[in-house]
Design a protein around this motif. Structure first.
Motif, short mmCIF file in Angstrom:
data_model
loop_
_atom_site.label_atom_id
_atom_site.label_comp_id
_atom_site.label_asym_id
_atom_site.label_seq_id
_atom_site.Cartn_x
_atom_site.Cartn_y
_atom_site.Cartn_z
N GLN A 1 -3.39 27.34 26.33
CA GLN A 1 -3.98 26.72 27.69
C GLN A 1 -3.57 27.68 28.91
O GLN A 1 -4.20 28.15 29.64
CB GLN A 1 -3.71 25.28 27.94
CG GLN A 1 -4.21 24.36 26.87
CD GLN A 1 -3.73 22.86 27.20
OE1 GLN A 1 -2.36 23.02 27.32
NE2 GLN A 1 -4.36 21.92 27.21
N SER B 1 -13.14 20.95 32.59
CA SER B 1 -11.79 21.18 31.89
C SER B 1 -10.64 21.26 32.78
O SER B 1 -9.59 20.94 32.60
CB SER B 1 -12.11 22.45 31.10
OG SER B 1 -13.06 22.16 30.41
N LEU B 2 -10.77 21.93 33.97
CA LEU B 2 -9.82 22.20 34.85
C LEU B 2 -9.33 20.83 35.47
O LEU B 2 -8.10 20.59 35.60
CB LEU B 2 -10.35 22.92 35.97
CG LEU B 2 -10.54 24.43 35.59
CD1 LEU B 2 -11.22 25.19 36.74
CD2 LEU B 2 -9.49 24.98 35.15
N VAL C 1 0.87 24.72 33.86
CA VAL C 1 -0.62 24.47 33.61
C VAL C 1 -0.90 24.01 35.02
O VAL C 1 -2.13 24.37 35.45
CB VAL C 1 -0.69 23.61 32.74
CG1 VAL C 1 -2.25 23.12 32.34
CG2 VAL C 1 -0.23 24.09 31.32
N LEU D 1 -5.69 30.31 31.47
CA LEU D 1 -5.61 30.03 32.70
C LEU D 1 -5.28 31.25 33.55
O LEU D 1 -5.90 31.35 34.65
CB LEU D 1 -4.57 28.78 33.20
CG LEU D 1 -5.10 27.35 32.87
CD1 LEU D 1 -3.88 26.41 32.97
CD2 LEU D 1 -5.97 26.94 33.96
N LEU E 1 -9.05 26.38 27.27
CA LEU E 1 -8.70 25.33 27.96
C LEU E 1 -8.35 23.96 27.49
O LEU E 1 -7.45 23.34 27.79
CB LEU E 1 -9.53 25.30 29.27
CG LEU E 1 -9.59 26.42 30.25
CD1 LEU E 1 -10.35 26.22 31.50
CD2 LEU E 1 -8.20 26.90 30.77
N GLN E 2 -9.34 23.82 26.54
CA GLN E 2 -9.32 22.47 25.84
C GLN E 2 -8.46 22.44 24.56
O GLN E 2 -8.40 21.55 23.89
CB GLN E 2 -10.51 22.18 25.58
CG GLN E 2 -11.50 21.89 26.86
CD GLN E 2 -13.14 21.66 26.66
OE1 GLN E 2 -13.35 20.95 25.93
NE2 GLN E 2 -13.89 22.66 27.20
N LEU F 1 -6.75 19.18 33.37
CA LEU F 1 -5.54 19.66 33.49
C LEU F 1 -4.66 19.48 34.57
O LEU F 1 -3.33 19.82 34.43
CB LEU F 1 -5.78 21.22 33.07
CG LEU F 1 -6.28 21.84 31.89
CD1 LEU F 1 -6.49 23.50 31.87
CD2 LEU F 1 -5.60 21.38 30.48
N ASN G 1 -13.07 28.40 28.14
CA ASN G 1 -13.44 27.18 28.28
C ASN G 1 -12.87 26.19 26.95
O ASN G 1 -12.05 25.34 27.11
CB ASN G 1 -14.76 26.83 28.50
CG ASN G 1 -14.96 25.48 29.16
OD1 ASN G 1 -14.07 24.98 29.88
ND2 ASN G 1 -16.23 25.06 29.37
N THR H 1 -3.64 25.79 37.01
CA THR H 1 -5.25 25.29 37.24
C THR H 1 -5.32 25.05 38.64
O THR H 1 -6.48 25.23 39.20
CB THR H 1 -5.02 23.86 36.74
OG1 THR H 1 -4.81 23.93 35.52
CG2 THR H 1 -6.22 22.97 36.82
#
Length: 340
Positions: A43, A71-72, A83, A47, A35-36, A75, A32, A87
């Motif tokens: 990233q 978070s998703l 990405v 994923l 992802l950020q 994105l 997580n 996602t």
């Protein structure tokens, strides 16, 4: 004309083998954080690892509890197409699990995905529509699609989208329009669906007829179907070579013919002969719908008069293995035999 299949392959400059994130190797909180990350490659790799992990319903439950969905969602508007692709793929896999569907609906994913309807990447749009299709199978999901105001744009997308995506859109609409149809009618859904009834794809023809069935289950929908002269097209599909098209077409007719205008239109295009053919075919999947539709036509004097000559067709249905068919045949015979 045949259309190319939507490819889920990544661009050649992306090598997932470099991620070194085997199933279960990374803790979800760490992913997580990645992802950020401001780093694109971090990233992308996070994923890819997450795509593997969320095949496990337990990992989906944990991911939702840890706030992965937020978070998703962030994105989904990422400028990098890989990405966005991965996602939407993660969200699509999550939506394939019941715990995932419930969590995504609660987290407001439907509204967040609305911006991807015009994404230039085919696979991103396909993943998006797969999510809508799966979430709309729940009443809360169908309500979410309606509340997000997505019905008008979905109807419009039926005119331009690739066949694969049109199939998904029709699935979403069939569940949503069971709840409410006014926005769809205002967006010209009946006219668009009427065109789809002549589509070369069996799946699209069948699903378009099914959406019309859902529309015709509402009073205002029945009126629209009659006014747009959809009934003659549905009658023509009774002789379609594909059983699933026959089933959905007879179902749509059955609902539309509840109105006097619908019955009159069906009689005008001689719907009785092809319906009788379906009733006489013991293996026809459309048999039950055909019997019920003919029962509606038997309420008209001219329909009753015609069907009196075919009473034996219904009589034979009394021995059908299906109790539903037997019961429908009994009712049909009662209506046909009625004397004013």
């Amino acid at each position: 004309m045949a259309q190319p299949r939507i490819s889920a392959y990544l661009p050649p400059d992306i090598d997932p083998t470099k991620a070194a994130l085997a199933f279960g190797r990374r803790a979800l909180p760490k992913l997580n954080e990645e992802l950020q990350s401001p780093r694109l490659l971090t990233q992308q790799r996070a994923l890819m690892a997450l795509c593997d992990l969320v095949h496990d319903p337990e990992k989906v439950y944990q991911a939702i509890a840890l706030g992965f969905v937020d978070s998703l969602k962030a994105l989904l508007v990422h400028p990098d197409q890989t990405v966005r692709q991965k996602t939407t793929e993660v969200l699509s896999i999550m939506a394939s699990h019941s715990v995932g569907r419930e969590g995504l609906i609660r987290s407001g994913v439907i509204s967040a995905l609305a911006g991807l309807l015009d994404d230039p990447v085919d696979i991103c749009r396909k993943n998006t529509h797969q999510i809508f299709d799966m979430l709309a199978r729940l009443p809360e999901g169908a309500g979410g699609v309606l509340q997000a105001g997505l019905i008008p744009p979905l109807v419009l997308k039926l005119k331009t989208e690739l066949d694969e995506i049109q199939e998904l859109i029709l699935g979403t609409l069939s569940n949503c329009l069971r709840v409410e149809v006014s926005e769809a009618l205002a967006a010209g859904a009946v006219t668009v669906l009427k065109e789809k009834l002549s589509h070369p794809s069996t799946t699209i023809r069948s699903k378009a007829a099914w959406v019309l069935l859902e529309i015709s289950s509402h009073a205002e929908g029945k009126i629209a179907v009659c006014q747009e002269e959809v009934i003659p097209v549905l009658v023509s599909l009774l002789e379609d070579t594909q059983p699933e098209v026959q089933v959905s077409s007879t179902g749509a007719l059955m609902f539309a013919l509840v109105t006097p205008q619908g019955r009159s239109s069906a009689m005008g295009v001689e719907a009785i002969p092809p319906l009788l053919t379906l009733v006489a075919e013991e293996t026809s999947k459309a048999r039950l719908n055909a019997i019920k539709t003919l029962t509606l036509l038997a309420e008209l004097p001219e329909g009753r008069q015609t069907l009196l000559d075919h009473r034996d067709t219904f009589q034979r249905c009394l021995d059908d293995p299906s109790e539903a068919v037997q019961r429908a045949a009994e009712i049909a015979i009662t209506v046909i035999d009625w004397k004013p």
